[in-house]
Design a protein around this motif. Structure first.
Motif, short mmCIF file in Angstrom:
data_model
loop_
_atom_site.label_atom_id
_atom_site.label_comp_id
_atom_site.label_asym_id
_atom_site.label_seq_id
_atom_site.Cartn_x
_atom_site.Cartn_y
_atom_site.Cartn_z
N SER A 159 0.84 -1.15 -0.06
CA SER A 159 0.26 -0.07 0.05
C SER A 159 0.89 1.26 0.01
N ASN A 160 2.05 1.24 0.47
CA ASN A 160 2.90 2.24 0.59
C ASN A 160 3.56 2.63 -1.04
N MET A 161 3.00 1.88 -1.80
CA MET A 161 3.43 2.16 -3.24
C MET A 161 2.18 2.47 -4.03
N CYS A 162 1.09 2.13 -3.36
CA CYS A 162 0.06 2.21 -4.43
C CYS A 162 -1.16 3.30 -3.93
N HIS A 163 -1.89 2.78 -2.76
CA HIS A 163 -3.18 3.46 -2.28
C HIS A 163 -2.91 4.07 -0.96
N GLU A 164 -1.67 4.63 -0.47
CA GLU A 164 -1.37 5.29 0.66
C GLU A 164 -2.20 6.67 0.61
N ALA A 165 -2.00 7.50 -0.60
CA ALA A 165 -2.32 8.77 -0.84
C ALA A 165 -3.93 8.76 -0.63
N SER A 166 -4.57 7.50 -1.06
CA SER A 166 -6.23 7.64 -1.01
C SER A 166 -6.45 7.38 0.46
N GLY A 167 -5.87 6.41 1.24
CA GLY A 167 -6.05 6.41 2.70
C GLY A 167 -6.13 7.66 3.42
N ARG A 168 -4.67 8.27 3.39
CA ARG A 168 -4.64 9.44 3.87
C ARG A 168 -5.61 10.70 3.69
N ALA A 169 -5.92 10.49 2.38
CA ALA A 169 -6.85 11.87 2.00
C ALA A 169 -8.24 11.58 2.48
N LEU A 170 -8.98 10.34 2.36
CA LEU A 170 -10.14 10.03 2.82
C LEU A 170 -10.23 10.05 4.26
N GLN A 171 -8.91 9.86 5.15
CA GLN A 171 -9.06 9.96 6.33
C GLN A 171 -9.20 11.52 6.98
N ALA A 172 -8.39 12.29 6.12
CA ALA A 172 -8.45 13.65 6.44
C ALA A 172 -9.64 14.24 6.21
N SER A 173 -10.39 13.95 4.89
CA SER A 173 -11.68 14.52 4.51
C SER A 173 -12.90 13.80 5.44
N LEU A 174 -12.97 12.75 5.45
CA LEU A 174 -14.08 11.90 6.15
C LEU A 174 -14.05 11.25 7.53
N GLY A 175 -12.74 10.96 7.90
CA GLY A 175 -12.44 10.13 9.18
C GLY A 175 -12.36 8.85 8.85
N THR A 176 -12.27 8.25 7.59
CA THR A 176 -12.22 6.98 7.33
C THR A 176 -10.94 6.80 6.21
N GLY A 177 -10.42 5.77 6.27
CA GLY A 177 -9.30 5.18 5.24
C GLY A 177 -9.72 4.56 4.01
N LYS A 178 -10.98 4.43 4.00
CA LYS A 178 -11.58 3.47 2.85
C LYS A 178 -12.71 4.23 2.02
N GLY A 179 -13.03 3.88 0.94
CA GLY A 179 -14.23 4.18 0.19
C GLY A 179 -15.43 3.83 0.94
N THR A 180 -16.71 4.42 0.78
CA THR A 180 -17.83 4.30 1.41
C THR A 180 -18.77 3.48 0.53
N VAL A 181 -18.51 3.26 -0.67
CA VAL A 181 -19.43 2.49 -1.29
C VAL A 181 -19.41 0.99 -1.45
N ASP A 182 -20.52 0.31 -1.85
CA ASP A 182 -20.40 -1.10 -1.96
C ASP A 182 -20.86 -1.58 -3.35
N LEU A 183 -21.05 -2.69 -3.88
CA LEU A 183 -21.52 -2.98 -5.19
C LEU A 183 -22.78 -2.72 -5.58
N LYS A 184 -23.63 -2.68 -4.47
CA LYS A 184 -25.08 -2.50 -4.68
C LYS A 184 -25.19 -0.83 -5.17
#
Length: 774
Positions: free
Chosen positions: A200-225
């Motif tokens: 993850s340090n080489m791929c989606h680290e930016a996603s986790g840090r950004a989502l944590q800062a903006s939303l308080g979670t390091g992950k996306g919020t949607v599901d397949l539905k």
């Protein structure tokens, strides 16, 4: 930090197989997947001798709680009982693992490490499955057999004799299951370090840090539905047909029901045109293709943030005449910083947005119109967004756009990062984090009765730097091919060779076994497809997909060798040897993985009642507070960000180069020298260029070129003799394959926002190859 001449000479140039003919290039105009994928899979299974095991695996792969989870990408499994929830690359990945070829003691006795270092990476992996533990003998330059007991003792003794626990680093690849992941991080922390670098340090680290800062979670919020009900999908920096092929089903279904699908990528990939879904037998029989996009935009490399800012600016301008363009109730109740963001957008001139994005205002307004007219929108992205200096700012800008229209906390809307490797998100959830939170460590301490270290550990880049300086003396890799996946290949090689001990837990031979420390171990493990029998019977492991669903995976096949151990058993063996007086019941855990899960239920937030919930149909989804509009941010609200646009326009005479995978490739595993979806055959050492950029430099198709990158510190790196191919890519941009081009990315060129290597924005010059004296 550039490589020494000795390190530079030790880099193996050829990664892929020997080409079967002359290089060919013919632009691809066919649908993605469909009969092309079916034919490719059939030929691959025949080549690997898997025409019986392959179809059996297809019928077991991604079947909830009764089959095994595909060890390829992390795209979620179908929720409606689909029996062929599979893809071309997933089948190839599984077939590659199930090969009948074996790398046994006779192979290692016949081939020295020096000899193997001259083999291509394809040839190394193509030898087959590893069969027993091996240790490097420096006197003979050979790997020789070693018992599991002695291998564990070597690891344990070396770790015990270190002056500090921080002199060891514990790397994790995404294929590791949750139970082994939890034990692995527990071992590292009980030993006293948070040196837990991972992919993850080489791929989606930016996603986790950004989502944590903006939303308080390091992950996306949607599901397949949500994907199945949204009105508009915006897909940024994703090559779905190769990297998450099962996404094609979602894209085709979205188009069928009338949703808008906007692809934003410097290259118009096959997934952004048309597809025939292989499990749609009617479409296969009639060769009927479905469109997978309603709009394609090609920003310059790094221009995504400016394009998204332009969409936001357009929405804000529309709101002056149409108040419904914004969801003011959502903004007022659930967000912070809106007025500052509005002022920033107003102050950002359109000509600067156009210049930085490489997209004209009219086309940006088309995307904004799609977003404005959709009641529910999802924005999805991958490494084309994150592997930049400004990756965190770009992901936060995506969240800003979503917040403007309240696209959060309701069905069919939200941010959706596309994780690459099968359980890479589960690794992070289960404790692979070099910057653990106090809350996580407190729960771990209480559940496991240990005193974990509190200081931050080393990520991937800093682990390489520390190994090179001699500060990290032991490197343990759980899966993956670290030597090829990391940036600045010769520097990475030199760092690994500087270790006292390197240990790699693997299924197949790869470059990381050849580029080793003064002492080295190869520890072979079970594959995802294989039965895991322990003292209490057949075991299952759990994995987490890209959308936070956790479910079980059960192997179907007899192990490739009776001497293989499961990953939890290997971790437990190393841990007991390194911590002989530990009160952690390592051996007891391995007897029955339910026992590991019971402890995980106490230690991990969201894993309560783990053993029962993971056995439910489809498993369970880890709770996402932001999905319920609960924001664990300092303000208690979703927070707008106000970053200035970065300058991503290349300097005169230079190009921005992005590294990527070919279609016939999964991470560092290469299946052939072809890239069907980009029309390339028999060639990997290539660079895609805009035709005008080629003409300006006097370069014609298949001309050899010299590529030079210049790092922040002024040091340069070179590739010679790569062949140029004219391609539909914006001016000032170029692209080529990893891992061949990793050599161009300096180790010191990592994002100051995410610490990720900047693999998608390497500054290069490209010239016609100079004549060279043999």
């Amino acid at each position: 930090m550039s490589a020494t001449p000795e390190e530079q000479e030790q880099v193996q140039a050829r990664v892929g197989p020997e080409p079967t003919g002359e290089p060919e290039f013919r632009p691809y105009h066919h649908p993605a997947a469909g009969w092309g994928a079916a034919n490719s899979v059939t030929r691959f299974m025949a080549r690997e001798g898997a025409l019986v095991d392959g179809p059996r695996a297809i019928m077991k792969m991604n079947h909830e709680n009764t089959g095994f989870d595909c060890p390829g990408c992390a795209w979620p499994d179908d929720t409606k009982g689909l029996h062929l929830d599979i893809c071309e690359n997933g089948i190839k990945h599984v077939t590659w693992e199930m090969t009948r070829k074996r790398v046994d003691r006779a192979f290692f006795a016949a081939h020295s490490v020096t000899e193997l270092s001259g083999w291509s990476d394809y040839d190394l992996e193509n030898q087959g499955r590893l069969t027993e533990p091996m240790v490097y003998d420096p006197d003979t330059d050979l790997y020789t057999p070693i018992s599991w007991k002695d291998a564990f003792e070597l690891v344990g003794r070396t770790l015990r004799e270190l002056d500090s626990p921080h002199q060891a680093a514990y790397y994790t690849s995404g294929r590791l299951g949750n139970e082994a992941t939890f034990l692995y991080q527990l071992m590292a922390r009980e030993l006293g370090t948070n040196n837990l670098p991972d992919c993850s340090n080489m791929c989606h680290e930016a996603s986790g840090r950004a989502l944590q800062a903006s939303l308080g979670t390091g992950k996306g919020t949607v599901d397949l539905k949500d994907w199945e009900t949204t009105d508009a999908l915006f897909i940024l920096g994703v090559n779905a047909a190769s990297n998450a092929p099962r996404m094609l089903t979602a894209l085709a279904e979205a188009y069928h029901r009338g949703a808008q699908v906007v692809h934003i990528n410097p290259l118009v990939e096959a997934a952004a045109t048309r597809t025939i879904i292989p499990h749609d037998f009617k479409d296969m029989a009639t060769f009927h293709a479905t469109r997978t996009s309603t709009l394609n935009l090609q920003p310059r490399i790094g221009g995504d943030m400016a394009l998204v800012r332009g969409m936001a600016k357009a929405i804000l301008e529309q709101s002056n005449a149409d108040p419904k363009a914004l969801d003011r109730e959502f903004i007022d109740r659930h967000t912070a910083g809106f007025e500052e963001y509005r002022a920033l957008c107003e102050a950002t001139p359109w000509d600067e947005i156009e210049r930085q994005s490489g997209i004209g205002r009219a086309d940006i307004l088309k995307a904004a119109r799609v977003y404005r007219e959709a009641d529910r929108s999802i924005v999805s992205w991958c490494l084309g967004v994150t592997q930049h200096e400004h990756g965190v700012d770009t992901v936060r800008e995506i969240v800003n756009l979503l917040l403007l229209r309240g696209n959060l906390g309701r069905e069919g809307a939200g941010p959706s990062p596309v994780r690459g490797h099968s359980n890479v998100q589960g690794n992070r959830t289960c404790g692979i984090e070099h910057r653990p939170t106090t809350e996580f460590l407190d729960r771990l301490a209480e559940a496991c009765k240990i005193d974990p270290p509190r200081e931050h550990g080393l990520d991937t880049v800093r682990t390489i730097e520390a190994m090179r300086r001699g500060e990290v003396k032991v490197f343990i890799g759980m899966g993956g091919n670290f030597a090829l996946a990391a940036p600045d290949t010769p520097v990475t090689y030199g760092a690994l060779r500087n270790c006292e001990l390197t240990v790699h837990v693997s299924t197949k031979l790869n470059r990381s076994h050849i580029v080793h420390g003064r002492q080295a171990l190869i520890l072979p493990c079970l594959g995802r497809t294989e039965k895991d029998q322990q003292r209490k019977g057949l075991q299952s492991t759990s994995v987490e997909d890209s959308m936070s669903m956790v479910h079980l995976s059960v192997g179907m096949k007899r192990p490739a060798s009776p001497h293989l151990l499961a990953e939890p058993a290997i971790v437990a063996g190393m841990a007991r040897a390194a911590l002989p007086d530990s009160e952690t019941p390592w051996e007891w855990y391995v007897e029955d993985y339910d026992r590991i899960r019971d402890t995980m239920a106490q230690a991990l937030d969201g894993f309560e009642d783990f053993n029962r919930r993971v056995r439910l149909p489809l498993g369970f989804r880890i709770k996402q507070p932001a999905r319920e509009l609960v924001f664990l941010t300092p303000s208690g609200r979703a927070e707008f960000s106000t970053a200035e646009l970065p300058d991503v326009v290349p300097a005169p005479g230079t190009l921005a180069l992005g590294t990527m995978r070919s279609h016939d490739q999964w991470n560092t595993t290469i299946y052939s020298a072809d890239d069907r979806y980009r029309g390339v055959k028999n060639l990997r050492t290539l660079v895609f260029m805009n035709e005008d950029d080629m003409r300006e430099r006097g370069i014609a198709q298949f001309d050899p070129v010299d590529i030079t990158s210049t790092a922040r510190d002024g040091s340069q790196r070179h590739l010679h003799g790569f062949l140029a191919i004219p391609y539909d890519i914006p001016r000032g941009c170029a692209a080529g394959y990893m891992p061949e081009m990793n050599v161009l990315c300096a180790l010191g060129d990592y994002s100051t926002q995410s610490d990720q290597p900047i693999m998608k924005h390497v500054r290069v010059t490209i010239e016609a190859a100079a004549a060279r004296t043999p």
